[in-house]
Design a protein around this motif. Sequence first.
Motif, mmCIF file in Angstrom:
data_model
loop_
_atom_site.group_PDB
_atom_site.id
_atom_site.type_symbol
_atom_site.label_atom_id
_atom_site.label_comp_id
_atom_site.label_asym_id
_atom_site.label_seq_id
_atom_site.Cartn_x
_atom_site.Cartn_y
_atom_site.Cartn_z
ATOM 1 N N GLU A 4 0.831 -1.210 0.000
ATOM 2 C CA GLU A 4 0.000 0.000 0.000
ATOM 3 C C GLU A 4 0.862 1.256 0.000
ATOM 4 O OE1 GLU A 4 -2.770 -0.058 3.163
ATOM 5 O OE2 GLU A 4 -3.912 -1.764 2.398
ATOM 6 N N ARG A 270 -10.439 14.358 -6.064
ATOM 7 C CA ARG A 270 -9.856 13.484 -5.031
ATOM 8 C C ARG A 270 -10.944 12.868 -4.158
ATOM 9 N NH1 ARG A 270 -4.004 15.407 -2.771
ATOM 10 N NH2 ARG A 270 -2.941 15.400 -4.793
ATOM 11 N N ASN A 273 -12.470 10.070 -6.138
ATOM 12 C CA ASN A 273 -11.585 8.898 -6.180
ATOM 13 C C ASN A 273 -11.581 8.161 -4.849
ATOM 14 O OD1 ASN A 273 -10.851 9.388 -8.836
ATOM 15 N ND2 ASN A 273 -9.052 10.586 -8.285
ATOM 16 N N HIS A 274 -11.656 8.912 -3.752
ATOM 17 C CA HIS A 274 -11.667 8.276 -2.431
ATOM 18 C C HIS A 274 -12.973 7.511 -2.204
ATOM 19 C CE1 HIS A 274 -10.947 7.695 1.854
ATOM 20 N NE2 HIS A 274 -12.148 8.201 2.096
ATOM 21 N N ARG A 277 -13.344 4.132 -4.496
ATOM 22 C CA ARG A 277 -12.250 3.151 -4.552
ATOM 23 C C ARG A 277 -12.766 1.766 -4.911
ATOM 24 N NH1 ARG A 277 -9.722 4.059 1.263
ATOM 25 N NH2 ARG A 277 -11.954 4.348 1.636
ATOM 26 N N TRP A 278 -13.941 1.435 -4.393
ATOM 27 C CA TRP A 278 -14.527 0.117 -4.727
ATOM 28 C C TRP A 278 -14.854 0.033 -6.211
ATOM 29 C CZ3 TRP A 278 -19.382 0.162 -6.892
ATOM 30 C CH2 TRP A 278 -20.094 1.357 -6.758
ATOM 31 N N ARG A 280 -13.344 1.736 -8.678
ATOM 32 C CA ARG A 280 -12.094 1.640 -9.420
ATOM 33 C C ARG A 280 -11.587 0.197 -9.412
ATOM 34 N NH1 ARG A 280 -13.894 5.843 -10.686
ATOM 35 N NH2 ARG A 280 -13.042 7.909 -10.273
ATOM 36 N N GLY A 281 -11.776 -0.464 -8.246
ATOM 37 C CA GLY A 281 -11.330 -1.844 -8.161
ATOM 38 C C GLY A 281 -12.095 -2.753 -9.095
#
Length: 284
Positions: A4, A270, A273-274, A277-278, A280-281
């Motif tokens: 990470e 930002r 994006n925060h 995150r799920w 993006r995964g």
Amino acid sequence: MSSERRVGRRGRRRFRGRAAVGLVAPVLAIALWQWVAAMGWVNPQVLPAPLDVWRKWVAYLLPLAPYESHAEGGWLSWALSGELPVDTIASLYRVALGFGIGAGLALPLGLAMGASPAVHAWVNPLVQVLRPIPPIAYIPLAILWFGLGNPPAVFLIALGAFFPVLMNTIAGVRQVDGIYLRAARNLGAGGATLFLRVILPAAVPSILSGARIGIGTAFIVVIVSEMIAVNNGLGYRILEAREYFWSDKIIAGMASIGLLGLAIDIGMNRLNNHLLRWHRGLEH
């Protein structure tokens, strides 16, 4: 070093690299601007040099008493007004309040219109009639309804933020993949569970995109509304500078608006994006 932390360091290096590349064009443009001004090819009253704009911007920013240098015409022979922090806070307050009202109204309506064909059929014609009308066209009515001051400005900002959030919310709900809906129903999910656990999370990326567009629109509208209805803020200060033909202060105010808008957009990106995150995964 954990994976990470390595990913975080790579992300920061990529961000710094993109930022460095993004600075090339503005630096070249400013250098060309300064060279043209130094050659005397333009009237400084029409287009002041970047250094003159920088001096005015610093004077606009610093909360100090007026000061005159002993050397007449020296680079310190300008007043320090300290208006920029006050104007910035006033503009941001109006943006935050107007965006909160507009998005707060658009979100539940968009969810209802996206989830219910009946609600969409009833409300969509009115939405499509009102949506193309720019918020600026409402300025006379806003002043007539609310007078002068913050209320008409907040109304216009809320109107500017309302439709981007509304349309993106509707699209996000209506474009949920049918596979998710059928799978949830096969697992016994009821209407409320289906909406809260499947439809709403799947629509979040589109909702956040609408919020990003909406806050950008709100920031544009606040500048226009401050030129009409209030006596402070970044838009008002640019209008004041125009009345006195202070072109350096006009450009300094425009630069302040651009930098503030850039900061808001970076912050929203930002945050998206925060929160996603799920998502993006799943994409990768």
